[in-house]
Design a protein around this motif. Structure first.
Motif, mmCIF file in Angstrom:
data_model
loop_
_atom_site.group_PDB
_atom_site.id
_atom_site.type_symbol
_atom_site.label_atom_id
_atom_site.label_comp_id
_atom_site.label_asym_id
_atom_site.label_seq_id
_atom_site.Cartn_x
_atom_site.Cartn_y
_atom_site.Cartn_z
ATOM 1 N N THR A 103 -28.781 58.090 93.747
ATOM 2 C CA THR A 103 -30.010 58.888 93.689
ATOM 3 C C THR A 103 -29.916 60.096 94.617
ATOM 4 O O THR A 103 -29.597 59.948 95.806
ATOM 5 N N ILE A 104 -30.207 61.288 94.062
ATOM 6 C CA ILE A 104 -30.225 62.522 94.851
ATOM 7 C C ILE A 104 -31.638 62.774 95.372
ATOM 8 O O ILE A 104 -31.833 63.151 96.519
ATOM 9 N N VAL A 105 -32.622 62.569 94.487
ATOM 10 C CA VAL A 105 -33.987 62.938 94.857
ATOM 11 C C VAL A 105 -34.998 62.053 94.138
ATOM 12 O O VAL A 105 -34.758 61.647 92.979
ATOM 13 N N VAL A 106 -36.079 61.731 94.827
ATOM 14 C CA VAL A 106 -37.232 61.084 94.202
ATOM 15 C C VAL A 106 -38.455 61.948 94.492
ATOM 16 O O VAL A 106 -38.687 62.333 95.640
ATOM 17 N N VAL A 107 -39.173 62.285 93.415
ATOM 18 C CA VAL A 107 -40.440 63.010 93.543
ATOM 19 C C VAL A 107 -41.499 62.126 92.897
ATOM 20 O O VAL A 107 -41.272 61.600 91.797
ATOM 21 N N ALA A 108 -42.618 61.932 93.554
ATOM 22 C CA ALA A 108 -43.677 61.105 92.973
ATOM 23 C C ALA A 108 -45.043 61.642 93.374
ATOM 24 O O ALA A 108 -45.194 62.290 94.408
ATOM 25 N N ALA A 109 -46.010 61.364 92.497
ATOM 26 C CA ALA A 109 -47.385 61.806 92.758
ATOM 27 C C ALA A 109 -48.347 60.733 92.298
ATOM 28 O O ALA A 109 -48.156 60.111 91.243
#
Lengths: 156, 83
Positions: A90-96
């Protein structure tokens, strides 16, 4: 914590981040996320991410605060890995997290699109022969510009 | 005016690693004049004039052209490619 920003060389456990984010807020009907991972491409042996400590985190925090305000999020999360990583990592996790799905989905789209052109990260591909730097894609620039135009229109 | 300059990512491979100190002539007062000044001693620095090259000044991303001040710490950056 409404804005959860992290840039680290430690591996990212996307499932654990989502477990921590879901079911937390009784007012929220939607949690949306994006997980970016290293793709097997050509003769890639490893992908390396370089950043600019301090400035990168500030850029991510600014994007997160823009998203929080625009979509009335209760939480925004951006965890980005730096250093060397292998295919599938995993490079990046974005969550909202938000009351309704449209806000959560759009906020995640905004955050990953803007992150790619506005936060100082650089990708380098390592191969058996050496390395090369990844060049910015026109499609990424266009996606980021879309949100920039959207915000300019609404602010006008 | 004295400034310190470094180059990030792909620019580092072309223009050198590490931070270098520069004593600038009096007529070099902004980022674009600085790029022209750097190009006089290293033709490869002409690449910095491209509009997609970003500038970080004293740990803040700034728009070019950017005025310079005594003691500035500058980092020239190729386009960002995170995510």
């Amino acid at each position: 914590m409404p804005s959860d920003i992290r840039v680290s060389a430690e591996p990212i456990d996307a499932a654990a981040l989502m477990a921590a984010l879901t079911g937390q807020s009784p007012d929220d009907g939607a949690v949306s996320s994006f997980v970016g991972q290293v793709r097997a491409e050509g003769d890639l042996v490893a992908l390396e991410l370089e950043h600019y400590p301090g400035v990168t985190e500030a850029a991510l925090r600014e994007l997160s605060e823009q998203a929080m305000a625009r979509w009335s999020l209760s939480q925004a999360l951006i965890h980005h890995r730096v250093g060397r990583m292998a295919v599938g990592e995993t490079i990046v996790v974005v969550a909202a997290s938000a009351p309704h799905r449209r806000a959560a989905l759009e906020a995640v789209s905004f955050l990953i699109d803007r992150l790619k052109t506005e936060a100082p990260f650089w990708k380098r591909v390592h191969t058996a022969q050496g390395h090369y730097w990844v060049e910015a894609r026109d499609s990424d620039t266009a996606a980021s510009q879309y949100w920039r135009d959207q915000i300019a229109q609404e602010d006008a | 005016m004295h400034v310190r300059i470094r180059y990030m990512a792909a620019l580092r491979d072309r223009l050198g690693d590490g931070e270098t100190a520069h004593d600038l002539p009096a007529d070099v007062t902004d980022s674009e004049a600085l790029i022209a000044h750097l190009t006089r001693s290293d033709a490869a620095a002409a690449a910095l004039a491209a509009p997609e090259i970003r500038l970080i000044r004293n740990d803040r991303i700034v728009t070019r052209p950017s005025a310079l001040e005594e003691g500035d710490r500058l980092a020239f950056c190729p386009p960002f490619t995170g995510g």
